[in-house]
Design an enzyme around this catalytic site. Structure first.
Site, PDB file in Angstrom:
ATOM      1  N   ARG A   1       0.810  -1.217   0.000  1.00 24.67           N
ATOM      2  CA  ARG A   1       0.000   0.000   0.000  1.00 24.67           C
ATOM      3  C   ARG A   1       0.849   1.276   0.000  1.00 24.67           C
ATOM      4  O   ARG A   1       0.501   2.265   0.633  1.00 24.67           O
ATOM      5  CB  ARG A   1      -0.969   0.011   1.196  1.00 24.67           C
ATOM      6  CG  ARG A   1      -1.965  -1.146   1.162  1.00 24.67           C
ATOM      7  CD  ARG A   1      -2.838  -1.105  -0.089  1.00 24.67           C
ATOM      8  NE  ARG A   1      -3.679  -2.299  -0.156  1.00 24.67           N
ATOM      9  CZ  ARG A   1      -3.379  -3.392  -0.873  1.00 24.67           C
ATOM     10  NH1 ARG A   1      -2.263  -3.434  -1.586  1.00 24.67           N
ATOM     11  NH2 ARG A   1      -4.178  -4.418  -0.890  1.00 24.67           N
TER      12      ARG A   1
ATOM     13  N   SER B   1     -10.885   0.180   2.974  1.00 25.09           N
ATOM     14  CA  SER B   1     -10.252  -0.366   4.175  1.00 25.09           C
ATOM     15  C   SER B   1      -9.600   0.762   4.969  1.00 25.09           C
ATOM     16  O   SER B   1      -8.764   1.496   4.434  1.00 25.09           O
ATOM     17  CB  SER B   1      -9.202  -1.412   3.792  1.00 25.09           C
ATOM     18  OG  SER B   1      -9.799  -2.507   3.143  1.00 25.09           O
TER      19      SER B   1
ATOM     20  N   GLU C   1      -4.655   3.193   6.803  1.00 23.64           N
ATOM     21  CA  GLU C   1      -4.346   3.161   5.381  1.00 23.64           C
ATOM     22  C   GLU C   1      -4.830   4.440   4.708  1.00 23.64           C
ATOM     23  O   GLU C   1      -4.249   4.900   3.727  1.00 23.64           O
ATOM     24  CB  GLU C   1      -5.008   1.937   4.740  1.00 23.64           C
ATOM     25  CG  GLU C   1      -4.731   1.786   3.260  1.00 23.64           C
ATOM     26  CD  GLU C   1      -5.255   0.480   2.704  1.00 23.64           C
ATOM     27  OE1 GLU C   1      -5.845   0.511   1.605  1.00 23.64           O
ATOM     28  OE2 GLU C   1      -5.089  -0.564   3.357  1.00 23.64           O
TER      29      GLU C   1
END
Length: 300
Positions: free
Chosen positions: A175, A225, A295
């Site tokens: 990520r 998320s 995130e």
């Protein structure tokens, strides 16, 4: 005259057709539907317009914030005194053999369909991921065993100083990528795919769409998320284990459908989301010993 008014005046003179917005509410531009106004926002329709925005801002000493579709962004309630360049209107796609070249503002959904129509496989995983190509490359977006690192071969960017560069080394990680620090705006990317059968590609896309629909709270605004996957664990499972499904602060809630999502049940503020995240992280750390990391990017 403020620096933003001066920038607006110069951009209007240089490019009268450019979409410029003063005090633009960012709740209109984030998938969370949260965020106060930005001092000035530009929505260039071409790469040339984007380059002009960056170079004009650089001459005035103004550092822009580069934004895609706002699908992984939480913006402060009071807004921001920033110049935002949003790439969502950069939407050209073309193909040569197995190489797809697309502007950074093309959504992953459209890009996956475009690839399918060309009989090219490799982007099925991306069809249900919200956001644009630029944001996906920046975050090395992925799902169901696929990620952007597997297909990205070349990226064209412009630095905040106004230099256009063509890059081949992206330092992809979980990520994140070489573009994660926001110092460069992605203009376009080349993706290397493979020949495939349209029917099989379509079947795989439909299968993954059904899985997302059944497991994710797509009926509510969110930023996907909320937490990165901790090494050796799954964030959603840890949050669920701590009995936090449905935990609510103001209008923000840990999804009752998928504990890895924080959703806006209506009227949620940035403060609501951050307080909820703070309490979730504290409870998970206390009960499991695992430190969760967000995130979603916060801009305030």
């Amino acid at each position: 005259m403020s620096c933003f008014n001066l920038l607006k005046e110069q951009l209007n003179n240089l490019c009268p057709q450019l979409d410029l917005r003063v005090d633009e509410p960012l709740e209109r531009h984030t998938s969370f539907h949260i965020g106060g106004p930005a001092a000035l926002m530009a929505l260039p329709a071409t790469q040339d317009e984007a380059v002009l925005c960056v170079r004009t801002a650089a001459k005035l000493g103004i550092e822009p914030f580069f934004m895609g579709n706002g699908s992984n962004l939480l913006v402060g309630d009071d807004g921001i005194e920033r110049f935002i360049i949003k790439s969502a209107n950069l939407r050209c796609c073309e193909v040569q053999g197995s190489i797809v070249t697309a502007d950074s503002g093309v959504t992953l959904a459209r890009l996956a369909v475009f690839a399918r129509e060309q009989g090219l496989t490799g982007l099925e995983f991306a069809h249900g991921i919200p956001g644009t190509l630029g944001g996906a490359v920046t975050m090395n977006a992925g799902a169901y065993g696929g990620e952007m690192a597997q297909v990205v071969r070349q990226v064209t960017v412009i630095t905040k100083a106004g230099e256009v560069e063509m890059l081949y080394n992206f330092d992809f990680g979980y990520r994140r990528s070489a573009f994660y620090d926001g110092s460069r705006m992605i203009l376009s990317a080349q993706l290397e795919l493979a020949a495939g059968e349209r029917e099989q590609i379509a079947w795989r896309m439909e299968e993954l769409a059904a899985r997302r629909q059944s497991k994710q709270p797509l009926e509510y605004p969110s930023a996907g998320s909320m937490f990165k996957r901790p090494e050796g664990y799954f964030a959603a499972a840890l949050i669920d284990q701590c009995g936090l499904k449905g935990f609510t602060v103001g209008g923000a809630q840990v999804s009752e459908k998928h504990a890895g999502f924080v959703v806006n049940r209506g009227g949620a503020t940035c403060a609501d989301v951050l307080e909820l995240v703070k309490q979730v992280k504290a409870r998970v750390l206390e009960q499991t010993g695992v430190a969760l990391e967000m995130e979603v990017k916060v801009l305030d």
